[in-house]
Scaffold this active site. Sequence first.
Site: not given
Lengths: 97, 487
Positions: B77, B152, B176
């Site tokens: 990420k 997210s 997330s």
Amino acid sequence: MAKLSKEEVKHVAHLARLAITDEEAEKFAEQLGKITDFAQTLNELDTTNVKPTSHVLPIVNVMREDVAQKGLDRDVMMLNVKEQVDGQVKVPPILED
Amino acid sequence: MTLFERSSKELQEGLHNGEFSIADLTNEAFARIENLDGDVQAFLALNKDKAAEQAAEMDKVPFEQRGPLFGLPIGVKDNIVTEGLETTCASKILEGFMPIYDATVVKKLREAGMITVGKLNMDEFAMGSSNENSAFKTTKNPWNLDHVPGGSSGASAASVAAGEVPFSLGSDTGGSIRQPAAYCGVVGMKPTYGRVSRSGLVAFASSLDQIGPITRNVYDNALLLEAIAGVDPNDSTSANVPVPNYVSKLDGDIKGLRIAVPKEFLGEGVGDAARNAVLEALEVLKGLGATVDEVSLPHSKYALAAYYILSSSEASSNLSRFDGIRYGYRAEGVKNLMELYKETRAQGFGDEVKRRIMLGTYSLSAGTYDAYYKKAQQVRTLIKEDYDKVFENYDVIVGPTAPTAAFKVGENVDDPLTMYANDILTIPINLAGVPAISIPCGFDNNLPLGLQIIGKHFDEETIYRTAFAYEQATEFHHQTPQIWEGK
């Protein structure tokens, strides 16, 4: 207290160092007003004498040995600085004339 | 068909038998990305040259020196810093930012022999539930490109679901990792707060953020958590608690396991499909010898409001470092320092980030501090106590991960509160600091649904044992989206 005025939003934006236009202030006032309205639901709960939680684990003051350690290389640390002079970060004037 | 339909064990067997090399696996990742990422839009930066170099070196390492993750590709990420590989948090304010060190988890991936193939899209600074808040691109759900992948860590889940990479790392502040894992039909674990070092994770809300693994099956997930977990001198909030050998405990036996099902997790606001899938999953778990009781977590409905105040307050402080001085975007044509700060931040941050910075600044202001910030911290205590109480008598808590399957791109963008409501089932877990996993447990209109299994502090082991037993008894994790077959 829930409704936020445009002026309040502008004040908060200043505290947060965000430039904001009139139209934006209006839009954010409405959106933030809804969110702070929603936050009022917390007042349904009586929290007298409830201790606030800032951290879920019972750890405090984590220390390490007081021994100097090598940090990052100075030149490497300047890698992402946009404006620099003689190894120093350059910024616009801090004080007005 | 791709090599990435195989588990880590099967991939190691293939390497061992000489069926393919580590270089082949790395090439497979880049070929899949080349083929599919035009649709999925998961990757922000690729690490092609270095990955190829690393793979060639690693192919020379003798088999007896290799661990179970050695040579396997992974996506990271974009809020986790990677030395020499652009890291932006999907924000214009960090465009072009080149980290000068690796996050602790990235170091640990390297020690395990994993190869970072690239950086994964996200909602800007991890604020969002759909990936629509990225400044650069909107990642799509591999099961249906008209739908969001969640957020997210949307691209972390989507890239694994699409078979671009077999592993990824995400971060979870209010759901997330788990919500996108549910939306994309993969396995995502948010470890106990403190289990994994946050050093090198760009901070959103420091008292809630945790890094965790996303994979296609439970075994691989446990393997990856073991590799990244542990105390770290660079993160004083990382916990000095031994990391068990999770996979050695995965035997499929959950006889006598005590499962609690909170009535608040199956009530108002939760869709029929999600509720029914969980009820069916509970039957499966009962069939495996677990007991199931209904319980109450009475303060659940206050979690969302408390979370937005606390996480935004922490964010308003954490994001003050983005000022245009030392790194990232810098506004031009300004006449003094104050203007530089204000213009840089106004031009560099997206609307959702601005909303949260302002909400946080407001909550922390003199005059509102007690009514908002302190109140939310007190409510957090009540929520945490709900969980402590249930865990006195139960081993795990089970419920849906999200109220529905993935919604459509564009459906919720203009309404922050509706968007936030996607996280009602994941947020309380972060406030309590306990670990939780999402695993596939069904479909609604061909879009995956997730089962959430929540455990006690530092008891990821029981979560994995439960998830593994369920996975062995079901077939959901074998299903792949149509896009999987390539174009």
